[in-house]
Design a protein around this motif. Structure first.
Motif, mmCIF file in Angstrom:
data_model
loop_
_atom_site.group_PDB
_atom_site.id
_atom_site.type_symbol
_atom_site.label_atom_id
_atom_site.label_comp_id
_atom_site.label_asym_id
_atom_site.label_seq_id
_atom_site.Cartn_x
_atom_site.Cartn_y
_atom_site.Cartn_z
ATOM 1 N N ILE A 168 26.211 26.480 101.452
ATOM 2 C CA ILE A 168 27.190 26.308 102.060
ATOM 3 C C ILE A 168 28.315 26.538 102.472
ATOM 4 O O ILE A 168 28.985 26.177 101.102
ATOM 5 C CB ILE A 168 27.087 24.311 101.836
ATOM 6 N N TYR A 169 28.527 27.051 103.000
ATOM 7 C CA TYR A 169 30.017 27.648 103.571
ATOM 8 C C TYR A 169 30.905 26.427 104.351
ATOM 9 O O TYR A 169 30.418 26.011 105.421
ATOM 10 C CB TYR A 169 30.232 28.862 104.372
ATOM 11 N N VAL A 170 32.022 26.743 103.177
ATOM 12 C CA VAL A 170 32.875 25.456 103.872
ATOM 13 C C VAL A 170 34.307 26.364 104.468
ATOM 14 O O VAL A 170 34.786 26.839 103.299
ATOM 15 C CB VAL A 170 33.495 23.947 102.709
ATOM 16 N N VAL A 171 34.673 25.835 105.693
ATOM 17 C CA VAL A 171 35.766 26.483 105.730
ATOM 18 C C VAL A 171 37.039 25.513 106.284
ATOM 19 O O VAL A 171 36.521 24.641 107.113
ATOM 20 C CB VAL A 171 35.365 27.085 107.133
ATOM 21 N N SER A 172 38.180 25.922 105.481
ATOM 22 C CA SER A 172 39.247 24.828 106.180
ATOM 23 C C SER A 172 40.286 25.222 105.366
ATOM 24 O O SER A 172 40.945 25.716 104.654
ATOM 25 C CB SER A 172 39.257 23.008 105.347
ATOM 26 N N ARG A 173 41.403 24.670 106.488
ATOM 27 C CA ARG A 173 42.862 25.044 106.152
ATOM 28 C C ARG A 173 43.585 24.345 104.935
ATOM 29 O O ARG A 173 44.422 24.204 105.080
ATOM 30 C CB ARG A 173 43.465 25.573 107.049
ATOM 31 N N ASP A 174 42.532 22.961 104.289
ATOM 32 C CA ASP A 174 43.623 21.802 104.651
ATOM 33 C C ASP A 174 42.948 21.837 102.959
ATOM 34 O O ASP A 174 41.780 22.597 102.339
ATOM 35 C CB ASP A 174 42.442 20.713 104.709
ATOM 36 N N GLU A 175 43.970 22.242 101.926
ATOM 37 C CA GLU A 175 43.682 22.981 100.241
ATOM 38 C C GLU A 175 42.689 21.743 99.489
ATOM 39 O O GLU A 175 41.847 21.490 98.876
ATOM 40 C CB GLU A 175 45.074 22.836 99.600
ATOM 41 N N GLY A 176 43.736 19.914 100.371
ATOM 42 C CA GLY A 176 43.074 19.399 99.394
ATOM 43 C C GLY A 176 41.493 19.105 100.031
ATOM 44 O O GLY A 176 40.921 18.449 98.814
ATOM 45 N N MET A 177 40.911 19.146 100.734
ATOM 46 C CA MET A 177 39.647 19.113 101.024
ATOM 47 C C MET A 177 38.606 20.310 100.413
ATOM 48 O O MET A 177 38.178 19.839 100.182
ATOM 49 C CB MET A 177 39.007 19.523 102.828
ATOM 50 N N LEU A 178 39.240 21.656 100.749
ATOM 51 C CA LEU A 178 38.646 22.654 99.573
ATOM 52 C C LEU A 178 38.318 22.612 98.038
ATOM 53 O O LEU A 178 37.094 22.328 97.673
ATOM 54 C CB LEU A 178 38.993 23.487 99.690
ATOM 55 N N GLU A 179 39.616 21.856 97.905
ATOM 56 C CA GLU A 179 39.490 21.306 96.112
ATOM 57 C C GLU A 179 38.444 20.374 96.367
ATOM 58 O O GLU A 179 37.492 19.840 94.982
ATOM 59 C CB GLU A 179 41.032 20.337 96.015
ATOM 60 N N ALA A 180 38.002 19.422 97.203
ATOM 61 C CA ALA A 180 36.864 18.793 96.783
ATOM 62 C C ALA A 180 35.893 18.776 96.630
ATOM 63 O O ALA A 180 34.458 18.576 96.567
ATOM 64 C CB ALA A 180 36.596 17.530 98.100
ATOM 65 N N PHE A 181 35.229 20.436 97.240
ATOM 66 C CA PHE A 181 33.980 20.911 97.224
ATOM 67 C C PHE A 181 33.561 22.115 96.343
ATOM 68 O O PHE A 181 33.293 22.514 95.982
ATOM 69 C CB PHE A 181 33.524 21.953 98.597
ATOM 70 N N ARG A 182 34.983 22.470 95.545
ATOM 71 C CA ARG A 182 35.370 22.969 94.487
ATOM 72 C C ARG A 182 34.525 22.964 93.172
ATOM 73 O O ARG A 182 33.629 24.700 92.543
ATOM 74 C CB ARG A 182 36.940 24.120 93.659
ATOM 75 N N ASN A 183 34.490 22.319 92.828
ATOM 76 C CA ASN A 183 33.537 22.289 91.697
ATOM 77 C C ASN A 183 32.102 21.558 92.208
ATOM 78 O O ASN A 183 30.988 21.356 90.937
ATOM 79 C CB ASN A 183 34.008 20.748 90.822
ATOM 80 N N ASP A 184 31.758 22.290 93.191
ATOM 81 C CA ASP A 184 30.125 21.806 93.168
ATOM 82 C C ASP A 184 29.730 23.755 93.967
ATOM 83 O O ASP A 184 30.035 24.069 94.631
ATOM 84 C CB ASP A 184 29.414 21.001 93.740
#
Length: 329
Positions: A168-184
């Motif tokens: 699943i690709y996640v695209v966001s300009r919000d670093e906090g949102m991206l951080e929530a997915f990075r370890n998965d």
């Protein structure tokens, strides 16, 4: 890492960045990829509502500016005739204009054949725990108020649990949102939609030589299928005769070029240029006397040059042609 059939989630910030251009270069490209199930768009319910709210807000702002401009003192300097000549002799219905703009968001999701994730799927206790532990997308200060993002993250995690096997690709300009997915490991994080599209384009461009080679290897099969279509549909080359008045005796086809028009993860479309000759017998009216006509069967050849669009389905590295999906004359 090769590009594969995937899902994609776009944060609201992406739609804002793209100025809601749902038929533009990036979002327009995504429409085709998503509807072909190569990169299926996933829209959590919270994102659906958030984009609708922001788009409506922007539309209302622009509609008010148009109304204000039409009612301005400068426009008021000219008479009705001059307004008509200038094409501004009208009053706008702000409400209808705004609704029409907001509808483009719904139409975009339909064109993408997107999949929705209901709010009911979120893990509310998990969201609350992340809030009090200040875990992404929450943080300190202003980042404490990130419940819409947290609902979106929880929705996508729930979707990933229910749909294993595809990244699943996640695209966001919000670093906090991206951080929530990075370890998965199921999620691939990007700040720009263009980065994902570039990945796809590089992958498919690299497959282009293999697609050409595959078509050349299977030119006999492709020719056979085209001949069958010409045999079944005489109207393609003999418009002046009804199909039941033509008896095809033989068809000869010579392919002189094949050009790659479109390529996907396991499909390609070529335009195939060919010369053809059809030997047939036609039932037609012939003169049997000075003023007399009667039906007769006469030989007739049909020659021509046409371009045929051929869509083929293949395996992922274009080493094997699985199916000729469609032929369009």
């Amino acid at each position: 890492m090769p590009f594969e059939r995937s899902f994609i989630f776009l944060d609201t910030s992406v739609y804002v960045q793209e100025s809601y251009r749902f038929s533009g270069t990036s979002l327009g490209k995504l429409v085709g990829m998503s509807s072909d199930d190569e990169l299926r768009l996933i829209v959590p319910e919270i994102i659906q509502h958030e984009v609708t709210y922001k788009l409506r807000e922007t539309a209302e702002e622009h509609a008010a500016k148009i109304e204000s401009a039409l009612d301005s003192n400068i426009i008021g300097l000219i008479g009705d005739k001059a307004k008509k000549l200038a094409g501004i002799d009208f009053q706008i219905d702000q409400e209808k204009l705004v609704e029409s703009i907001v509808e483009t968001w719904e139409k975009f999701r339909v064109r993408c054949n997107s999949e929705s994730v209901p709010l009911a799927s979120i893990d509310l206790p998990g969201v609350v725990a992340s809030y009090f532990d200040a875990k992404p997308p929450f943080g300190k200060g202003r980042k404490r108020n990130e419940f819409p993002d947290a609902f979106a993250v929880s929705s996508m995690v729930s979707f990933a649990n229910d749909n294993p096997g595809r990244p699943i690709y996640v695209v966001s300009r919000d670093e906090g949102m991206l951080e929530a997915f990075r370890n998965d490991s199921r999620f691939r994080c990007h700040k720009e939609l263009s980065e994902v599209l570039d990945e796809y384009n590089r992958h498919t461009e690299a497959l282009s030589p293999a697609a050409h080679a595959l078509m050349e290897e299977n030119v006999d099969w492709i020719t056979e299928v085209i001949v069958d279509e010409l045999h079944t549909n005489p109207s393609l080359y003999a418009l002046e005769y009804r199909d039941d008045r033509i008896s095809v005796q033989g068809i000869f086809v010579d392919v002189y070029e094949m050009n790659l028009v479109e390529i996907g993860l396991d499909r390609a479309v070529f335009d195939v240029g060919l010369d053809y000759r059809v030997n047939a017998e036609v039932t037609d009216m012939v003169r049997v006397g000075y003023d007399d006509y009667d039906w007769d069967v006469i030989p007739r050849n049909f020659d021509g040059r046409i371009t045929v669009y051929v869509e083929v389905l293949t395996n992922s590295d274009f080493s094997e042609l699985n199916e000729i999906a469609s032929i369009e004359f």
